[in-house]
Design a protein around this motif. Sequence first.
Motif, short mmCIF file in Angstrom:
data_model
loop_
_atom_site.label_atom_id
_atom_site.label_comp_id
_atom_site.label_asym_id
_atom_site.label_seq_id
_atom_site.Cartn_x
_atom_site.Cartn_y
_atom_site.Cartn_z
N UNK A 14 -10.88 -5.25 -22.34
CA UNK A 14 -10.95 -5.48 -20.74
C UNK A 14 -10.83 -7.20 -21.01
N UNK A 15 -10.13 -8.05 -21.09
CA UNK A 15 -10.60 -9.41 -21.09
C UNK A 15 -10.58 -10.05 -19.89
N UNK A 16 -9.44 -10.10 -18.95
CA UNK A 16 -8.70 -10.57 -17.77
C UNK A 16 -8.73 -9.48 -16.39
N UNK A 17 -8.71 -10.28 -15.82
CA UNK A 17 -8.52 -9.26 -14.53
C UNK A 17 -8.39 -10.33 -12.95
N UNK A 18 -6.33 -10.78 -12.60
CA UNK A 18 -6.33 -11.08 -11.62
C UNK A 18 -5.55 -9.96 -10.94
N UNK A 19 -6.59 -9.83 -9.81
CA UNK A 19 -5.67 -9.39 -8.42
C UNK A 19 -4.94 -9.49 -6.94
N UNK A 20 -4.44 -9.92 -7.07
CA UNK A 20 -4.02 -10.04 -5.74
C UNK A 20 -3.91 -8.99 -4.88
N UNK A 21 -4.69 -9.15 -3.63
CA UNK A 21 -4.62 -8.07 -2.15
C UNK A 21 -3.85 -7.76 -1.15
N UNK A 22 -2.92 -7.31 -1.03
CA UNK A 22 -1.82 -7.50 0.44
C UNK A 22 -2.58 -7.06 1.16
N UNK A 23 -3.37 -5.79 0.99
CA UNK A 23 -4.16 -5.35 2.45
C UNK A 23 -5.73 -4.45 1.37
N UNK A 24 -6.22 -4.85 2.86
CA UNK A 24 -7.27 -3.09 1.57
C UNK A 24 -7.00 -1.61 2.03
N UNK A 25 -7.30 -1.23 1.00
CA UNK A 25 -7.00 0.49 1.28
C UNK A 25 -7.40 0.93 2.59
N UNK A 26 -7.13 1.86 3.07
CA UNK A 26 -7.87 2.87 4.09
C UNK A 26 -7.83 4.22 3.90
N UNK A 27 -8.29 4.95 4.45
CA UNK A 27 -8.78 6.32 4.18
C UNK A 27 -7.32 7.05 4.84
N UNK A 28 -6.54 8.29 3.98
CA UNK A 28 -5.21 8.61 4.74
C UNK A 28 -4.25 7.78 3.69
N UNK A 29 -4.52 6.72 3.27
CA UNK A 29 -3.26 6.29 2.40
C UNK A 29 -2.60 7.12 1.31
N UNK A 30 -1.32 6.73 0.89
CA UNK A 30 -0.88 7.36 0.29
C UNK A 30 -0.42 6.50 -0.80
N UNK A 31 -0.94 5.83 -1.85
CA UNK A 31 -0.35 5.39 -2.86
C UNK A 31 -0.04 5.82 -4.07
N UNK A 32 0.90 4.98 -4.34
CA UNK A 32 1.54 5.02 -5.73
C UNK A 32 1.70 3.80 -6.43
N UNK A 33 1.24 4.22 -7.88
CA UNK A 33 0.74 2.73 -9.33
C UNK A 33 2.17 3.09 -10.20
N UNK A 34 2.69 1.71 -10.50
CA UNK A 34 2.69 1.74 -11.59
C UNK A 34 2.78 0.41 -12.44
#
Length: 294
Positions: free
Chosen positions: A84-104
């Motif tokens: 793992x060399x570089x990481x650039x994370x854009x946060x649209x909102x913070x996750x919360x308990x109860x979230x159902x998330x899908x990642x691709x």
Amino acid sequence: MPVPTDMVGDQIGPIKHEVDARWVMAYAAALGDTQDCYFDTTRDDGIVAHPMFAVCPEWPVIVQGRELANKWGITPEETRQSVHATHDLVIHRLARPGDILETHLTYTGVENKSPGAYTTMKLETFDAHGERVFTTYQGGMYLGVPTKGPDRPAQGDPVVPDLGPVAAEPLSEVQVPVAHGAAHTYTESARIWNPIHTDASIARAAGLPAIILHGTATLALGVSATISAVANGKPESVRRIRGRMASMVLMPSTISVRVLDVTPVDGQNVARFEVLTEDGGPAINQGLVFFDKD
């Protein structure tokens, strides 16, 4: 086998996750970040996840990406040589308990660099309403492995602002102890299982001197210290996190997090930070945290 540039555009996922309070609290606890916003479930607005929690739902699609490497002729041994060399994370909102998330995941670039094949991917996480939660632009290096085909660098990655020269003296510097079992705690709390971080024999076989702390854990420790130093401990104001994994963190050891300066850019404050290993080398460099202004 060389890493083919034709893999650009290939996709994996989506993979679904249910976020619960136990996961949110465990992740923050693994970092030693015990602010109420991560733990106090009696708060009027409930608890939120640490900004770097994004790496948790992202990990399974990255693992599937390693399995997909077979399709492109990348051997398991070459996969083990990827870092793992570089990481650039854009946060649209913070996750919360109860979230159902899908990642691709989408492969966005392959380039030939002097250390090996540099690959980039875009990881997108959405909630049950189809709204964006996280977008991560991640780079990795297949050490000693060449590419096949013309370079295809990533397009459309977030711009890195010109912040000018670094201040002569850092705004703050804190020492953060990394316990002997820190990687094991992080592995179980983040639900990120990679044996080079927990199994000495596998780490040694991969050419490492010992098990090492996850790069995302090192980055997260730097982010926690930066939030405390310049954002009054309020993770809700974080909009983007960027950093380069420069060297490994061994355990036990003590790392230093130096917040270098804060610069206003386009309605946000951008804090530059770095994480140093116990011997003073860079563990995370080119660190940036973008905050909303109060």
